[in-house]
Motif scaffolding. Structure first.
Motif, mmCIF file in Angstrom:
data_model
loop_
_atom_site.group_PDB
_atom_site.id
_atom_site.type_symbol
_atom_site.label_atom_id
_atom_site.label_comp_id
_atom_site.label_asym_id
_atom_site.label_seq_id
_atom_site.Cartn_x
_atom_site.Cartn_y
_atom_site.Cartn_z
ATOM 1 N N GLN A 281 -15.014 -6.766 9.657
ATOM 2 C CA GLN A 281 -15.251 -5.672 8.718
ATOM 3 C C GLN A 281 -16.213 -4.642 9.311
ATOM 4 O OE1 GLN A 281 -18.035 -6.278 5.429
ATOM 5 N NE2 GLN A 281 -16.404 -5.692 4.020
ATOM 6 N N THR A 282 -17.305 -5.129 9.858
ATOM 7 C CA THR A 282 -18.322 -4.215 10.376
ATOM 8 C C THR A 282 -17.801 -3.467 11.603
ATOM 9 O OG1 THR A 282 -19.963 -5.775 9.579
ATOM 10 C CG2 THR A 282 -20.736 -4.048 11.053
ATOM 11 N N LEU A 283 -17.022 -4.169 12.421
ATOM 12 C CA LEU A 283 -16.428 -3.498 13.578
ATOM 13 C C LEU A 283 -15.494 -2.380 13.111
ATOM 14 C CD1 LEU A 283 -15.935 -3.476 16.693
ATOM 15 C CD2 LEU A 283 -13.994 -4.996 16.247
ATOM 16 N N GLY A 284 -14.692 -2.675 12.086
ATOM 17 C CA GLY A 284 -13.751 -1.678 11.563
ATOM 18 C C GLY A 284 -14.451 -0.444 11.053
ATOM 19 N N THR A 285 -15.487 -0.647 10.245
ATOM 20 C CA THR A 285 -16.185 0.521 9.700
ATOM 21 C C THR A 285 -16.936 1.253 10.807
ATOM 22 O OG1 THR A 285 -18.024 -0.897 9.039
ATOM 23 C CG2 THR A 285 -16.373 -0.398 7.375
ATOM 24 N N ASP A 286 -17.480 0.486 11.755
ATOM 25 C CA ASP A 286 -18.214 1.094 12.863
ATOM 26 C C ASP A 286 -17.294 1.967 13.717
ATOM 27 O OD1 ASP A 286 -20.854 1.053 14.312
ATOM 28 O OD2 ASP A 286 -19.536 0.459 15.953
ATOM 29 N N LEU A 287 -16.043 1.532 13.874
ATOM 30 C CA LEU A 287 -15.089 2.287 14.685
ATOM 31 C C LEU A 287 -14.413 3.403 13.893
ATOM 32 C CD1 LEU A 287 -13.302 -0.658 16.563
ATOM 33 C CD2 LEU A 287 -14.780 1.064 17.613
ATOM 34 N N GLY A 288 -14.734 3.478 12.601
ATOM 35 C CA GLY A 288 -14.121 4.516 11.783
ATOM 36 C C GLY A 288 -12.683 4.219 11.389
ATOM 37 N N VAL A 289 -12.332 2.961 11.330
ATOM 38 C CA VAL A 289 -10.983 2.581 10.885
ATOM 39 C C VAL A 289 -10.927 2.733 9.368
ATOM 40 C CG1 VAL A 289 -9.350 0.667 10.644
ATOM 41 C CG2 VAL A 289 -10.625 0.973 12.782
ATOM 42 N N THR A 290 -10.030 3.601 8.898
ATOM 43 C CA THR A 290 -9.978 3.828 7.452
ATOM 44 C C THR A 290 -8.806 3.134 6.782
ATOM 45 O OG1 THR A 290 -8.769 5.891 7.797
ATOM 46 C CG2 THR A 290 -11.174 6.049 7.589
ATOM 47 N N PRO B 213 0.835 -1.204 0.000
ATOM 48 C CA PRO B 213 0.000 0.000 0.000
ATOM 49 C C PRO B 213 0.872 1.257 0.000
ATOM 50 C CG PRO B 213 -0.007 -1.032 2.159
ATOM 51 C CD PRO B 213 0.739 -1.947 1.249
ATOM 52 N N VAL B 214 0.245 2.354 -0.360
ATOM 53 C CA VAL B 214 0.940 3.632 -0.488
ATOM 54 C C VAL B 214 1.625 4.045 0.814
ATOM 55 C CG1 VAL B 214 0.452 6.105 -0.768
ATOM 56 C CG2 VAL B 214 -0.488 4.447 -2.398
ATOM 57 N N HIS B 215 0.957 3.801 1.951
ATOM 58 C CA HIS B 215 1.494 4.325 3.212
ATOM 59 C C HIS B 215 2.740 3.589 3.687
ATOM 60 C CE1 HIS B 215 -1.282 1.210 4.977
ATOM 61 N NE2 HIS B 215 -0.261 1.052 5.780
ATOM 62 N N GLU B 216 3.112 2.503 3.002
ATOM 63 C CA GLU B 216 4.370 1.857 3.379
ATOM 64 C C GLU B 216 5.564 2.515 2.671
ATOM 65 O OE1 GLU B 216 4.338 -2.446 3.562
ATOM 66 O OE2 GLU B 216 2.290 -2.457 4.337
ATOM 67 N N PHE B 217 5.275 3.449 1.742
ATOM 68 C CA PHE B 217 6.351 4.150 1.039
ATOM 69 C C PHE B 217 6.459 5.621 1.436
ATOM 70 C CE2 PHE B 217 5.550 0.517 -1.639
ATOM 71 C CZ PHE B 217 6.825 0.153 -2.075
ATOM 72 N N VAL B 218 5.316 6.256 1.598
ATOM 73 C CA VAL B 218 5.319 7.684 1.923
ATOM 74 C C VAL B 218 4.311 7.960 3.037
ATOM 75 C CG1 VAL B 218 5.934 8.382 -0.440
ATOM 76 C CG2 VAL B 218 3.526 8.235 0.235
ATOM 77 N N ARG B 219 4.451 9.129 3.615
ATOM 78 C CA ARG B 219 3.487 9.540 4.631
ATOM 79 C C ARG B 219 2.142 9.835 3.965
ATOM 80 N NH1 ARG B 219 2.211 14.236 6.350
ATOM 81 N NH2 ARG B 219 3.817 15.238 5.069
ATOM 82 N N VAL B 220 1.084 9.326 4.527
ATOM 83 C CA VAL B 220 -0.260 9.550 3.980
ATOM 84 C C VAL B 220 -1.083 10.290 5.028
ATOM 85 C CG1 VAL B 220 -2.390 8.409 3.228
ATOM 86 C CG2 VAL B 220 -0.175 7.516 2.492
ATOM 87 N N ASP B 221 -1.806 11.300 4.580
ATOM 88 C CA ASP B 221 -2.551 12.120 5.538
ATOM 89 C C ASP B 221 -3.953 11.589 5.811
ATOM 90 O OD1 ASP B 221 -0.563 14.377 5.846
ATOM 91 O OD2 ASP B 221 -0.803 14.316 3.671
ATOM 92 N N TYR B 222 -4.613 11.102 4.765
ATOM 93 C CA TYR B 222 -5.969 10.581 4.955
ATOM 94 C C TYR B 222 -6.177 9.325 4.112
ATOM 95 C CZ TYR B 222 -7.180 14.983 7.217
ATOM 96 O OH TYR B 222 -7.220 16.035 8.064
ATOM 97 N N PHE B 223 -7.133 8.537 4.572
ATOM 98 C CA PHE B 223 -7.481 7.318 3.844
ATOM 99 C C PHE B 223 -8.973 7.332 3.532
ATOM 100 C CE2 PHE B 223 -3.856 6.465 6.512
ATOM 101 C CZ PHE B 223 -2.994 5.737 5.709
ATOM 102 N N LEU B 224 -9.290 6.981 2.312
ATOM 103 C CA LEU B 224 -10.684 6.936 1.884
ATOM 104 C C LEU B 224 -10.951 5.529 1.367
ATOM 105 C CD1 LEU B 224 -12.908 9.087 1.734
ATOM 106 C CD2 LEU B 224 -12.174 9.618 -0.592
ATOM 107 N N PRO B 225 -11.379 4.623 2.250
ATOM 108 C CA PRO B 225 -11.471 3.224 1.832
ATOM 109 C C PRO B 225 -12.709 2.939 0.985
ATOM 110 C CG PRO B 225 -12.151 3.435 4.110
ATOM 111 C CD PRO B 225 -11.763 4.812 3.659
#
Lengths: 179, 236, 580
Positions: free
Chosen positions: B110-119, A135-147
């Motif tokens: 998965q649901t726990l992660g999204t519920d806790l706001g893990v991104t 993933p990107v964050h293993e190479f550079v600092r990442v500020d936010y994640f949008l999964p």
């Protein structure tokens, strides 16, 4: 943030699905454009970013070209946002992490039928592969994640409008997802 | 006669003698985040997600007995951060690729992660090599997703009386094994009807030929995620 | 060579003896446990096969894959490392033609590292087929290589090579005790229950394993709990840098067994165990001899010293390479033949221990102290030490000192006194009580060793002026990651992540990001771990971060860096034939 914000987007080892989902903002792109200018992005066909406020990056890092693009992008973007499953954990391309790259290439290009000429791709123009897709964050600092795979348009909307309004971005229920 | 009570985040919770904190909270329709706890099985206490402060001391809510007068805190910023980190650790420890997993939408992790706001998984990925076991005619084992909660171990031993599963190794090398010299599920007494076959909170033990049959939006946790199940409210 | 079936019978087909049985079966079946053998053991004990495999897979000294006929394990304890254990490992690798972590193709020898072997005063130490060998450099290293290449079984190696020094540097009331076997026990029998309890109370004896729990409280709770009590001696001396129990068991075993027998009388126990760490297998014969002699002398068995109803015997159990079994509930699980996973507490072992029976688990030294207290009297004992830490303490001093070894000191001595005794006055830091203890900086050397100030379980590892304390922290962090039982998430993954962050710092790739991560992990491990191992694991680096900020600052990179070598990761991904 005040004034027009410069936004860049790019893709590494991804499928551009995140970009397509971004376009699902549909008519909301118009109010967004009142507050944002696009810099480097497949949407503008600008190939290199200049100094930007926000960079959205999709895809993981699977070869040296990805890393080159990522470094240049990181240098130009004040805030870097990892977008989508591939940028965040390698995603689909990282399925190859279970295997040795050499063996994998031999299987695909030499052993399995269907490719005609049985030879490993060896053009010097081809970027070298990493042993693993990371993933990107293993190479550079990442500020936010949008999964998400991809993040839904509502996630882009909530995230970007929060940034533009100067709020800490949080995603509404249903917009934060891993699939 | 009034029942004994403790307070959970300032709210009084009544309990029956012998109940754990998480059982009492559940009975009172109050959600304490959890992962390895299951109402049908004795507490395991391994995931540590349900850690709460009991009179200021961190304790696992699933293994701590309720007692009158306790002050229990669950929703603090520090515990929230701890829980996020625990989920992130589980995410990097295995190979969790939700988009291609048929348990997606019904996966407690998965649901726990999204519920806790893990991104994101935050830490560096281990990318362990864990081959799947597709030997069984009706079941698939995908060890990549195992969170070592031992629910299948317990279900197979205590309910099915078959002892199909156990854990071997230790530390980061700890892993699920099956009860066969060949190491293959097909050579155990496992049946698709076993309780152990449907107790996995993540996507390790999967029934063959039924995956991806429920459309997104109607999957178990789309309809009723664990929090909603406990709180007894409909999804908004 | 005995068959699996014979060994099953020798262990009465008793599932609680599974670990002991697996040790014996492995020794008899070619040094590893093939799948077929595990099935046979499982069938013989009536246990699920997966359970047996799970137990075997838990212990580092039980092997589910083939190993060499000679298994060479080099101690990875930090003082062994500083004494050249990495060079020893390299020398073995080159001269025996085997890579660490592998078996030589002819199957004769395998080579690997192991956690502290408890010979820190005679480094660098190794284990060959479980047998401890000290000072493996120069001619002694040559001799080991020669013996292996000649195929000589380890028990027929030269006596001088197998010899382990006694290692006593300073004696106090315990190490100088000339107690005749049974003398303390006779005193105990003369006193009634109340008087015995008074003696223990007055002695204010506290457990020597680290926690310092009052002995009398533990014993009284056990005695009054329903069920047949069990007395366990924790000889799983796994804390890296500690070796005083090795010395006690080698030189004062009678004192220890006498203390256990006193404990049995006080708690009305009939069953006793000594749980000896696998690394100390070389003491097994000696200890069995002592137990046997005491049985003959009427000091163990039925009607001890002619006292009707005073029945107590002791079984010796060996561990198999699992530090976590030093935690008392994990130790009990291991005694029951299971994976050494710590139990949930409460209930505590004093009421629900071995097979659910009331159980006291005390350190080797505690039992020796008990015997001395009853033999010499409370006054002599309490004359030493401080208000809350009475009597003496055995210290294992190792590392950069002129005179490493065991020192029996009165509680309350300063660390500076100890350094002067051992010849380590130029220390830049001292690790007290091992990796789970505390790194002490020179400005604190006047702190006193006692429960009131700097509690000490026994290990004093001294680091001289040129030692890299980050290497120490990394070594400790890796130790915890290796020894985590894996039960709970924070410890299983967190110890590993911490080790990787420290490794990143050591490679000069670490930034403030890693420092933040290490702080987060310290908090998480402390608050959410299932047992003491996880709670203590951040002690590997916490004190270094706090007390040596200059050290830390020098190791920081200004910007975020990947944790791995990017160029090497590309080379590893390069495919043969392509990109010529």
């Amino acid at each position: 943030m005040t004034g027009k914000v410069k936004l860049a987007t790019t893709s590494l080892a991804g499928c551009f699905g995140c970009h397509m989902s971004f376009l699902d903002l549909d008519e909301r792109i118009l109010p967004l454009l009142e507050r944002v200018t696009f810099d480097r992005s497949p949407l503008t066909d600008v190939k290199h970013a200049s100094a930007c406020d926000v960079g959205l990056i999709e895809g993981g890092v699977c070869n040296e070209d990805n890393l080159h693009v990522l470094k240049e992008f990181r240098d130009q973007c004040r805030l870097l946002v990892s977008v989508g499953a591939c940028a965040i954990n390698g995603g689909l391309p990282a399925q190859r992490n279970q295997f040795d790259v050499s063996e994998l290439l031999h299987t695909v290009y030499m052993a399995e039928p269907g490719l005609g000429r049985r030879a490993l791709p060896d053009d010097v123009e081809l970027p070298r592969l990493f042993d693993k897709v990371r993933p990107v964050h293993e190479f550079v600092r990442v500020d936010y994640f949008l999964p998400g795979c991809p993040p839904p348009a509502d996630a882009f909307w909530a995230f970007l409008t929060a940034l533009l309004d100067g709020r800490e971005p949080t995603l509404p229920r249903g917009a934060l997802r891993y699939d | 006669m009034s029942r004994p009570r403790f307070t959970l985040d300032g709210v009084p919770v009544e309990f029956d003698e012998g109940q754990t904190l998480i059982e009492a909270a559940r009975a009172a329709h109050t959600y304490i985040p959890f992962l390895c706890a299951h109402p049908d099985f004795p507490a395991h206490g391994s995931c540590r997600v349900c850690t709460v402060l009991v009179n200021g001391r961190p304790m696992a809510a699933c293994t701590t007995r309720a007692a009158a007068g306790l002050t229990v805190e669950s929703q603090t910023p520090s515990l929230h951060a701890d829980r996020q980190a625990l989920v992130q650790m589980l995410l990097v420890e295995g190979n969790h690729f939700c988009p291609g997993c048929e348990k997606s939408g019904g996966c407690t992790l998965q649901t726990l992660g999204t519920d806790l706001g893990v991104t994101s998984a935050g830490f560096a990925h281990e990318s362990p090599q864990r081959p799947v076991d597709a030997s069984h005619p009706d079941l698939l084992l995908d060890f990549n997703r195992c969170i070592l909660c031992e629910l299948c171990v317990r279900a197979s031993a205590d309910v099915d009386h078959k002892h199909v599963f156990a854990l071997s190794g230790r530390g980061l090398h700890k892993h699920l094994i099956v009860n066969a010299e060949s190491g293959r599920l097909a050579d155990t007494g496992m049946s698709v009807d076993d309780v152990a076959a449907r107790v996995c909170p993540v996507g390790v033990i999967l029934k063959k030929r039924v995956g991806f049959s429920t459309p997104i939006g109607q999957r178990p946790h789309d309809v009723a995620p664990p929090r909603t199940q406990v709180e007894g409210k409909e999804e908004p | 060579m005995r068959t699996v079936s014979e060994l099953l019978d020798a262990h009465q087909r008793d599932p609680t003896r599974l670990l002991q049985l697996l040790r014996d079966v492995q020794a008899a079946s070619g040094q590893w446990l093939p799948p077929r053998v595990l099935t046979e053991v499982a069938n013989g004990l009536g246990l699920p096969r997966a359970h047996v495999e799970g137990v075997a897979g838990f212990y580092a000294f039980l092997h589910l894959e083939p190993v060499g006929r000679f298994r060479v394990l080099v101690s990875d304890n930090i003082t062994d490392v500083f004494a050249g254990s990495h060079d020893t490992l390299r020398a073995f690798s080159e001269r025996l033609h085997v890579e660490p972590g592998h078996v030589r193709t002819d199957g004769v020898v395998s080579l690997d590292r192991t956690s502290c072997t408890g010979l820190c005063d005679q480094p660098p130490a190794i284990l060959v087929n479980g047998r401890a060998i000290s000072r493996v450099v120069g001619e002694r290293l040559d001799a080991v290589v020669a013996c292996i290449e000649a195929g000589t079984p380890v028990d027929r190696w030269p006596e001088a090579l197998l010899h382990v020094d006694e290692g006593i540097r300073q004696r106090g009331p315990v190490l100088s005790s000339r107690l005749a076997p049974g003398a303390a026990l006779r005193r105990v029998l003369e006193q009634g229950h109340d008087a015995r309890t008074k003696t223990l109370e007055a002695a204010r004896l506290r457990g020597r394993g680290g926690a310092g729990f009052p002995v009398v409280t533990k014993w009284e709770t056990c005695r009054t709990a329903p069920g047949d009590s069990v007395v366990v001696c924790n000889a799983d001396e796994g804390e890296p840098g500690t070796f005083k129990d090795r010395v006690l068991l080698a030189t004062c075993a009678d004192l220890v067994v006498e203390g256990m027998t006193v404990a049995a009388h006080c708690t009305q126990a009939t069953t006793g165990f000594i749980y000896l760490r696998g690394e100390y297998t070389f003491l097994e014969g000696h200890l069995r001899g002592v137990l046997e002699r005491r049985r003959r002398e009427g000091l163990l068995g039925q009607g001890i010293l002619g006292e009707r109803g005073f029945d107590f015997d002791i079984d010796l159990h060996l561990g198999a390479g699992a530090y976590v079994c030093g935690e008392e509930t994990a130790l009990i699980e291991s005694l029951e033949g299971k994976r050494g996973v710590p139990r949930h507490r409460p209930p505590f072992p004093v009421t629900n221990g071995y097979l659910g029976r009331p159980t006291i688990v005390n350190n080797v030294e505690t039992y020796a102290d008990v015997a001395v207290v009853f033999a010499n009297g409370v006054e002599a004992w309490s004359a030493l030490g401080t208000e809350k830490s009475t009597g003496s303490k055995l210290l294992s001093v190792a590392g950069d000192v002129e005179r490493p070894g065991v020192y029996e000191v009165p509680w309350g001595v300063t660390l500076r006194d100890v350094l002067a005794l051992a010849g380590g006055v130029d220390a830049r830091a001292v690790q007290v009580s091992g990796p789970s203890g505390e790194l002490v900086a020179p400005f604190e050397f006047d702190r006193r060793l006692c429960f009131e100030d700097l509690a000490c379980a026994g290990a004093i590892a001294v680091f001289g002026p040129r030692r890299d304390l980050l290497e120490v922290a990394l070594n400790f962090a890796r130790f915890f990651a290796h020894e985590s039982c894996g039960f709970c998430t924070p410890c299983r993954v967190g110890t590993h992540v911490a080790a990787r962050s420290l490794s990143k710092l050591q490679q000069g790739r670490g930034s403030s990001v890693e420092l933040t991560e290490l702080e987060t992990l310290a908090h998480l491990l402390r608050d959410t771990s299932h047992c003491g191992l996880g709670v203590m694991a951040p002690n590997a680096y916490r004190h270094w971060l706090r007390k040596f900020p200059e050290d830390v600052r020098r190791r920081l990179s200004a910007s975020f860096e990947p944790s791995f070598d990017v160029e090497a990761a590309l080379m590893n991904g390069r495919h043969e034939g392509a990109r010529r």
